[in-house]
Design a protein around this motif. Structure first.
Motif, PDB file in Angstrom:
ATOM      1  N   SER A  79       0.847  -1.209   0.000  1.00 39.22           N
ATOM      2  CA  SER A  79       0.000   0.000   0.000  1.00 39.22           C
ATOM      3  C   SER A  79       0.872   1.244   0.000  1.00 39.22           C
TER       4      SER A  79
ATOM      5  N   ALA B 147     -10.458  -5.811   9.377  1.00 39.26           N
ATOM      6  CA  ALA B 147      -9.818  -7.036   8.902  1.00 39.26           C
ATOM      7  C   ALA B 147     -10.517  -8.254   9.477  1.00 39.26           C
TER       8      ALA B 147
ATOM      9  N   MET C 294      -8.777   1.085   4.239  1.00 37.78           N
ATOM     10  CA  MET C 294      -7.721   0.478   5.048  1.00 37.78           C
ATOM     11  C   MET C 294      -6.350   0.827   4.488  1.00 37.78           C
TER      12      MET C 294
ATOM     13  N   LEU D  59      -8.862  -0.446  11.876  1.00 43.38           N
ATOM     14  CA  LEU D  59      -8.397  -1.270  10.754  1.00 43.38           C
ATOM     15  C   LEU D  59      -8.392  -2.756  11.109  1.00 43.38           C
TER      16      LEU D  59
ATOM     17  N   PHE E 103      -3.865  -5.953   7.483  1.00 42.10           N
ATOM     18  CA  PHE E 103      -4.236  -5.586   6.115  1.00 42.10           C
ATOM     19  C   PHE E 103      -3.842  -6.685   5.130  1.00 42.10           C
TER      20      PHE E 103
ATOM     21  N   LEU F 187     -11.303  -2.056   1.817  1.00 42.75           N
ATOM     22  CA  LEU F 187      -9.874  -2.225   1.611  1.00 42.75           C
ATOM     23  C   LEU F 187      -9.221  -0.933   1.130  1.00 42.75           C
TER      24      LEU F 187
END
Length: 558
Positions: free
Chosen positions: A155, A510, A465, A506, A435, A462
């Motif tokens: 990410s 998940a 996140m 987060l 994540f 997502l």
């Protein structure tokens, strides 16, 4: 000017308008709380709800500005239009979300902030509404989510120096190959951290990250390296928060305290040993009835021939059993009117124990005992309640020697200076692990004939996140670089506040993506969720950090 650059500049303009409103509100509260000697703490306590919200507004706005800087720097450093698009889109989405959050807080009860409806018009302009609506649109989030899934848990670019990247690679391999295979066993069986983890960390110099080379550590003698500490902490926390991610916190606090106030003899004796992880160390500051109020400490230190006698109780003393030395804050002057000026810091030596309980008997007759506090998460290091019964400490273990008497509070603050930024790094590591699992599971789990990652809501989850993880990371890195330059103490408090709450959200998402399996103990995401919950509590509870540190400093500054 490209369209993306134009939107980024627009975001920065809107953030400046929001910041102006926050400053106006801070100035109004300061005026309401004026006393004979500046801002009155009692009066300020009458504005706790507004102060808490303003601390959050300032933290999110600061994070958004760092996110915009990160995206701009990345765009300037790459010729890849696709790559630049990802980083810039995440920054724009976060800026929009931060602006929306600030607007919601201020407009919900403007009178609490000394604002009128007219004052709030800068947060309700058609231009700002269009910006937020376009960035937070479902199709924009879905498109980003699709791109994020394709990256399989990555990410955004890290943009680290070569040295930091090398450290990251080394400790990521250790976390993946050594820590992760042991993490579930440590958590489920509430085991103490095993030697299989401690030994390679010692060999890699992990315990000497905050200790200068002249004392046997790996930090440069002429400047701090917060970035190295952040990167290592992040990767170890990705492996396991309780099993590895917090191991370097206690050596860092002890070494910073000794570097701040210890005698040269104390530094020469203790720092090389701590750098080698022998002995391991623990920090005994918190007491059962004082929490974050360090100045209210009551553990008593009484002068005797050749040293001091300690009597009282400390709690939440992580690693106290395994540790061979405790850094203890105690009241050396019985006059409580002195507050924090009556505190001194001591180094208390003991044997190392692996169990949930220990009892160490001194030759002088004192007894130091402890019992591990059962916790829902953050297992591995064990946090103890520690009882001091006539425990003797020689004069040579009074930090700073005779000149250090009464200065323990200041040494404690120096010790904890890096604790907040390090806790932000721990939060990032836990988020990264959660994540990665969420992205993987979203591609594997089938529902209604297709992977759940193909559904719009999952993709939007997502996307958010990835955005919050990336912003948290770059916010932390930016503050780490400031601290390496001797700045950034306020920002360190802000990033700790922001990342720790973000980690709770987060890891919860998940777990939610995993459905029923997320609630199963056999799934690592349940551990991430439990571990993340402690982050907003230690190293400065969220409320204390927001009210007594961030808001107070912001109010004093206007």
């Amino acid at each position: 000017m490209t369209e993306v650059n134009s939107r980024m500049q627009e975001a920065v303009r809107h953030l400046a308008a929001a910041d102006a409103l926050v400053r106006s509100s801070l100035a109004w509260i300061k005026q309401q709380c004026a006393g004979s000697k500046g801002v009155s703490n009692d009066k300020l306590d009458e504005h706790q709800v507004a102060s808490f919200d303003l601390a959050w507004c300032a933290a999110e706005s600061t994070g958004a500005r760092f996110a915009a800087e990160y995206a701009s720097k990345f765009a300037a450093s790459t010729s890849s239009a696709a790559g630049a698009c990802l980083e810039e889109r995440m920054a724009l989405i976060f800026c929009a979300e931060a602006l929306q959050n600030i607007s919601n807080r201020l407009s919900a009860r403007p009178q609490s902030f000394g604002l009128s409806d007219a004052d709030l018009t800068s947060l309700t302009t058609p231009e700002l509404r269009r910006f937020c609506q376009s960035q937070l649109a479902a199709d924009n989030l879905e498109a980003l989510g699709r791109e994020v899934i394709a990256l399989n848990g990555a990410s955004g670019a890290y943009m680290l120096s070569d040295d930091a990247t090398m450290m990251q690679d080394s400790f990521r391999k250790l976390a993946t190959n050594v820590v992760m295979p042991l993490a579930e066993e440590i958590h489920r069986e509430d085991r103490i951290i095993p030697q299989e983890i401690l030994e390679p960390l010692t060999e890699m110099g992990c315990f000497g990250l905050s200790i200068p080379e002249r004392y046997g550590g790996i930090q440069s003698d002429d400047h701090e390296d917060n970035m190295g500490m952040i990167v290592v902490t992040e990767e170890l926390s990705r492996g396991s928060l309780g099993g590895a991610g917090s191991l370097i916190t206690r050596p860092e606090i002890l070494s910073r305290a000794l570097l701040k106030g210890g005698t040269e003899e104390q530094r020469q004796k203790w720092l090389p040993q701590v750098a080698m992880g022998d002995p391991l160390c623990a920090i005994a500051v918190t007491e059962p009835d004082t929490g974050s109020d360090v100045a209210a400490m009551r553990l008593k230190a009484s002068k005797c021939a050749g040293g001091w006698i300690l009597d009282g109780v400390k709690t939440w003393c992580t690693m106290a059993g395994k540790a061979g030395v405790l850094l203890v804050l105690a009241r050396s002057n019985p006059d409580r009117s002195l507050g924090h000026k009556g505190l001194s810091m001591f180094l208390v030596e003991k044997d190392s124990y692996d169990g949930h309980d220990f009892e160490y008997r001194q030759a002088e007759g004192g007894v130091l005992s402890g019992r591990a506090i059962a916790t829902i998460g953050y297992r591995g290091m064990h946090s103890y309640e520690v009882f001091f019964d006539h425990v003797f400490v020689p004069d040579e273990n009074l930090v700073g020697g005779p000149e250090g008497e009464g200065k323990g509070f200041y040494f404690t603050m120096a010790g904890f200076a890096g604790g907040r930024i390090q806790t932000a790094a721990r939060a990032i590591g836990v988020m990264q692990a959660a994540f990665e699992r969420a992205v993987s599971y979203a591609q594997e789990r089938q529902a209604f004939g297709k992977p759940i990652g193909d559904f719009q809501l999952t993709r939007a989850k997502l996307a958010r996140m990835a955005t919050l993880l990336t912003v948290s990371r770059q916010f932390t890195y930016a503050v780490g670089r400031l601290m390496d330059q001797g700045q950034g103490q306020m920002e360190a408090s802000m990033v700790k506040l922001f990342t720790c709450r973000t980690a709770e959200w987060l890891t919860r998402e998940a777990m939610q993506i995993h459905g029923g399996m997320g609630y199963a103990e056999e799934s690592p995401v349940s551990r991430y969720f439990l571990d993340a919950r402690v982050l907003s509590i230690f190293e400065g509870a969220e409320e204390t950090l927001a009210l007594k540190v961030i808001a107070r400093a912001l109010i004093d500054a206007v």
